[in-house]
Scaffold this active site. Structure first.
Site, PDB file in Angstrom:
ATOM      1  N   GLU A 116       3.833   8.407   4.735  1.00  0.00           N
ATOM      2  CA  GLU A 116       4.166   7.129   4.093  1.00  0.00           C
ATOM      3  C   GLU A 116       5.559   6.634   4.497  1.00  0.00           C
ATOM      4  O   GLU A 116       6.164   5.819   3.787  1.00  0.00           O
ATOM      5  CB  GLU A 116       4.077   7.250   2.565  1.00  0.00           C
ATOM      6  CG  GLU A 116       2.737   7.708   2.021  1.00  0.00           C
ATOM      7  CD  GLU A 116       1.576   6.746   2.275  1.00  0.00           C
ATOM      8  OE1 GLU A 116       1.798   5.653   2.840  1.00  0.00           O
ATOM      9  OE2 GLU A 116       0.442   7.110   1.916  1.00  0.00           O
ATOM     10  N   HIS A 140       7.223   8.670  -4.501  1.00  0.00           N
ATOM     11  CA  HIS A 140       5.788   8.361  -4.568  1.00  0.00           C
ATOM     12  C   HIS A 140       5.069   9.566  -5.165  1.00  0.00           C
ATOM     13  O   HIS A 140       5.122  10.667  -4.604  1.00  0.00           O
ATOM     14  CB  HIS A 140       5.243   8.053  -3.170  1.00  0.00           C
ATOM     15  CG  HIS A 140       3.745   8.036  -3.105  1.00  0.00           C
ATOM     16  ND1 HIS A 140       2.969   7.247  -3.927  1.00  0.00           N
ATOM     17  CD2 HIS A 140       2.871   8.720  -2.325  1.00  0.00           C
ATOM     18  CE1 HIS A 140       1.689   7.452  -3.650  1.00  0.00           C
ATOM     19  NE2 HIS A 140       1.603   8.346  -2.685  1.00  0.00           N
ATOM     20  N   HIS A 142       1.482  11.152  -7.448  1.00  0.00           N
ATOM     21  CA  HIS A 142       0.071  10.985  -7.846  1.00  0.00           C
ATOM     22  C   HIS A 142      -0.028  11.299  -9.331  1.00  0.00           C
ATOM     23  O   HIS A 142      -0.397  12.412  -9.713  1.00  0.00           O
ATOM     24  CB  HIS A 142      -0.817  11.895  -7.001  1.00  0.00           C
ATOM     25  CG  HIS A 142      -0.846  11.538  -5.550  1.00  0.00           C
ATOM     26  ND1 HIS A 142      -1.514  12.274  -4.605  1.00  0.00           N
ATOM     27  CD2 HIS A 142      -0.292  10.492  -4.869  1.00  0.00           C
ATOM     28  CE1 HIS A 142      -1.371  11.714  -3.404  1.00  0.00           C
ATOM     29  NE2 HIS A 142      -0.626  10.632  -3.543  1.00  0.00           N
ATOM     30  N   GLU A 170      10.449   2.030 -25.919  1.00  0.00           N
ATOM     31  CA  GLU A 170      11.540   2.027 -24.941  1.00  0.00           C
ATOM     32  C   GLU A 170      11.124   1.451 -23.581  1.00  0.00           C
ATOM     33  O   GLU A 170      11.991   1.141 -22.761  1.00  0.00           O
ATOM     34  CB  GLU A 170      12.050   3.455 -24.734  1.00  0.00           C
ATOM     35  CG  GLU A 170      12.563   4.089 -25.998  1.00  0.00           C
ATOM     36  CD  GLU A 170      14.084   4.246 -26.013  1.00  0.00           C
ATOM     37  OE1 GLU A 170      14.609   4.808 -25.050  1.00  0.00           O
ATOM     38  OE2 GLU A 170      14.722   3.797 -26.989  1.00  0.00           O
ATOM     39  N   HIS A 211      -4.717   5.616  -6.504  1.00  0.00           N
ATOM     40  CA  HIS A 211      -3.937   6.499  -5.627  1.00  0.00           C
ATOM     41  C   HIS A 211      -2.672   7.037  -6.303  1.00  0.00           C
ATOM     42  O   HIS A 211      -2.502   8.250  -6.405  1.00  0.00           O
ATOM     43  CB  HIS A 211      -3.584   5.729  -4.336  1.00  0.00           C
ATOM     44  CG  HIS A 211      -2.829   6.544  -3.334  1.00  0.00           C
ATOM     45  ND1 HIS A 211      -3.017   6.452  -1.980  1.00  0.00           N
ATOM     46  CD2 HIS A 211      -1.844   7.470  -3.484  1.00  0.00           C
ATOM     47  CE1 HIS A 211      -2.223   7.293  -1.348  1.00  0.00           C
ATOM     48  NE2 HIS A 211      -1.496   7.922  -2.240  1.00  0.00           N
TER      49      HIS A 211
END
Ligand code: 2HA
Ligand code: ZN
Length: 272
Positions: A116, A140, A142, A170, A211
């Site tokens: 990525e 990133h 999952h 919050e 994803h």
């Protein structure tokens, strides 16, 4: 004294440990990058090796020309970063055109930066510009509950933002700009990187349908904390939906009161 004693390297490794402990990084899932400060590059430079060959990034990030990044390796398991940092992440340098990178430290048993990399670098380029250089971290993950919600909720920024805000008082203070949603796309390439970086102009959180999530932040604590807050809120929503749905909630006027007292601006498009 080795590179693993340098504060910023310790902080980078600690975030991977925390994120793995959360259950966000099965197998080689997820990836993580940090745009280094010039003084951090100098602190780590004594441990650099003769750089490898320049490689194509797969996109163009002229706004990041000459910068250095710490980045996890493609196919590497984040749980192994702590055990063997030198084999599982790298420090890379970008060339003067922002189209090529080379490895200056790490990935000692071979490999290349995360698949990525185009998304990470395009997000960094946008965030560097819109925050005046403050944001340095892209994570990133999952995250299971956010992913689950992308099968149930409409894939719209307004819907995800409002639902996540409602699940924890919050939340609007932690991500007042809201969250963006990218529809399902093939990961790893330039197209999904362009779509994600477009959302990063407005938001610090971009959800990839079916994803995972990209979060941007100033430092490791704030970025990890943002991912954690978003995922926890999603978990509460999954529980609420599983119990038959909301019977009462935080209202738009409640949010407006909160915004006043906490000195945040909440876009009205999320309070309709
Ligand atoms: O396996 O998370 O998006 C790494 C990834 C690809
Ligand atoms: Zn992923």
């Amino acid at each position: 004294m080795g590179i693993l004693d340098v504060e910023i390297v310790k902080g980078y490794i600690r975030l991977t440990e925390d994120a793995v402990a959360k259950g966000w990084h099965e197998r080689n899932g997820g990836n993580f990058s940090y745009r280094m400060k010039p003084e951090e590059v100098e602190e780590t430079r004594p441990y650099f090796r003769t750089p490898g060959e320049w490689q194509e990034i797969g996109t163009s990030v002229p706004g990041l020309a000459g910068e250095y990044f710490m980045v996890t390796g493609s196919g590497k398991f984040l749980r192994n970063v702590t055990l063997a940092p030198q084999d599982n992440f790298a420090i890379i340098e970008l060339d003067e055109t922002g189209t090529k990178y080379r490895i200056v430290w790490g990935l000692e048993k071979g490999g290349r930066p995360t698949s990525e990399l185009p998304s990470h670098l395009m997000n960094h380029e946008v965030k560097k510009q819109v925050t005046g250089g403050k944001h340095r971290v892209i994570l990133h993950s999952h995250t299971p509950n956010v992913i689950a919600l992308t099968f149930v909720l409409p894939l719209e920024d307004e819907v995800f933002t409002r639902e996540l805000w409602e699940m924890a008082t919050e939340c609007p203070v932690v991500f007042p700009d809201g969250v963006g949603v990218v529809p399902w796309m093939v990961p790893g390439g330039r197209d999904i990187a362009v779509a994600t970086s477009e959302l990063m102009k407005k938001y610090d959180v971009a959800i990839w349908a079916h994803h995972g999530v990209f979060c941007s932040g100033e430092d490791f604590d704030l970025t990890f904390g943002l991912m954690d807050t978003v995922e926890k809120s999603a978990e509460i929503l999954v529980k609420v939906l599983s119990m038959g749905g909301k019977r009462q909630t935080i209202t738009p006027d409640n949010f407006r009161d909160l915004a006043k007292d906490f000195h945040v601006t909440l876009p009205e498009c999320f309070l309709k």
